[in-house]
Design a protein around this motif. Structure first.
Motif, mmCIF file in Angstrom:
data_model
loop_
_atom_site.group_PDB
_atom_site.id
_atom_site.type_symbol
_atom_site.label_atom_id
_atom_site.label_comp_id
_atom_site.label_asym_id
_atom_site.label_seq_id
_atom_site.Cartn_x
_atom_site.Cartn_y
_atom_site.Cartn_z
ATOM 1 N N PRO A 56 -159.597 54.472 -47.928
ATOM 2 C CA PRO A 56 -158.742 53.325 -48.220
ATOM 3 C C PRO A 56 -157.710 53.013 -47.149
ATOM 4 O O PRO A 56 -157.065 52.000 -47.196
ATOM 5 C CB PRO A 56 -158.053 53.702 -49.532
ATOM 6 N N SER A 57 -157.530 53.883 -46.170
ATOM 7 C CA SER A 57 -156.524 53.605 -45.145
ATOM 8 C C SER A 57 -157.159 53.314 -43.798
ATOM 9 O O SER A 57 -156.507 53.390 -42.780
ATOM 10 C CB SER A 57 -155.591 54.808 -45.021
ATOM 11 N N GLY A 58 -158.431 53.004 -43.758
ATOM 12 C CA GLY A 58 -159.133 52.796 -42.505
ATOM 13 C C GLY A 58 -158.822 51.451 -41.859
ATOM 14 O O GLY A 58 -157.850 50.775 -42.184
ATOM 15 N N TRP A 59 -159.705 51.050 -40.942
ATOM 16 C CA TRP A 59 -159.463 49.841 -40.169
ATOM 17 C C TRP A 59 -159.429 48.594 -41.040
ATOM 18 O O TRP A 59 -158.851 47.586 -40.645
ATOM 19 C CB TRP A 59 -160.501 49.693 -39.061
ATOM 20 N N ARG A 60 -160.002 48.619 -42.218
ATOM 21 C CA ARG A 60 -159.993 47.434 -43.078
ATOM 22 C C ARG A 60 -158.602 47.125 -43.623
ATOM 23 O O ARG A 60 -158.317 45.997 -43.986
ATOM 24 C CB ARG A 60 -160.936 47.631 -44.260
ATOM 25 N N PHE A 61 -157.726 48.116 -43.697
ATOM 26 C CA PHE A 61 -156.424 47.934 -44.323
ATOM 27 C C PHE A 61 -155.271 47.935 -43.328
ATOM 28 O O PHE A 61 -154.143 47.697 -43.710
ATOM 29 C CB PHE A 61 -156.205 49.024 -45.382
ATOM 30 N N ASN A 62 -155.527 48.222 -42.075
ATOM 31 C CA ASN A 62 -154.501 48.179 -41.037
ATOM 32 C C ASN A 62 -154.744 46.925 -40.216
ATOM 33 O O ASN A 62 -155.770 46.812 -39.548
ATOM 34 C CB ASN A 62 -154.593 49.430 -40.164
ATOM 35 N N PRO A 63 -153.828 45.959 -40.241
ATOM 36 C CA PRO A 63 -154.085 44.682 -39.564
ATOM 37 C C PRO A 63 -154.293 44.816 -38.057
ATOM 38 O O PRO A 63 -155.094 44.087 -37.482
ATOM 39 C CB PRO A 63 -152.854 43.837 -39.885
#
Length: 151
Positions: free
Chosen positions: A88-95
């Motif tokens: 849940p904290s991967g590249w999808r959630f870090n702009p």
């Protein structure tokens, strides 16, 4: 960590980055001696083993780049997991990482370039440590190059 408030502050600061877990923050601080063992983010990336290494030998000068077998395997694994999209904290959630990954995919790079995103996490960590300011989660609309101060 409890005995040195500077290290504890660094760990708290690094955990503001989306994609850096407490374990990753601990490994970053310990492996870099609180970012004092390496003067630049690229030096730490080489030490960790996420910097590109071009394989050239003899007359064959067109070697493919990739990561080498050396480095710090525990920290490299922690950074790769932090960059991975399945958590849940991967590249999808870090702009910042999302824009970087999208640019790599648009250039035709394969999914396995997540190691480059892991290298980007090192650059973000160096920039935060140098500035002393926490990561801004709503950073997506600005130029991502501003965070590469430490590179």
């Amino acid at each position: 960590m409890k005995q040195d408030p500077a290290w504890a502050a660094s760990i708290t600061l690094l955990q503001t980055i989306v994609g850096v877990s407490p374990i990753t923050a601990y490994w970053l601080v310990v492996a870099s001696l609180n970012f004092k063992s390496c003067a630049k983010a690229d030096s730490l990336a080489k030490y960790v083993g996420v910097a590109p290494v071009v394989k050239q030998s003899g007359p064959n000068l067109k070697g493919q780049g990739g990561i080498g077998p050396s480095g710090h395997p525990e920290l490299r694994t922690a950074l790769y997991i932090g960059a991975n999209s399945r958590v849940p904290s991967g590249w999808r959630f870090n702009p910042v990482l999302k824009a970087f990954y999208a640019r790599l995919k648009a250039a035709g790079k394969p999914h396995k370039v997540l190691i480059v995103v892991a290298r980007k996490l090192i650059h973000l960590a160096f920039a935060l440590k140098r500035s002393g300011k926490p990561f801004e989660r709503d950073f997506g609309g600005q130029n991502e190059g501003n965070l590469e101060i430490a590179s």
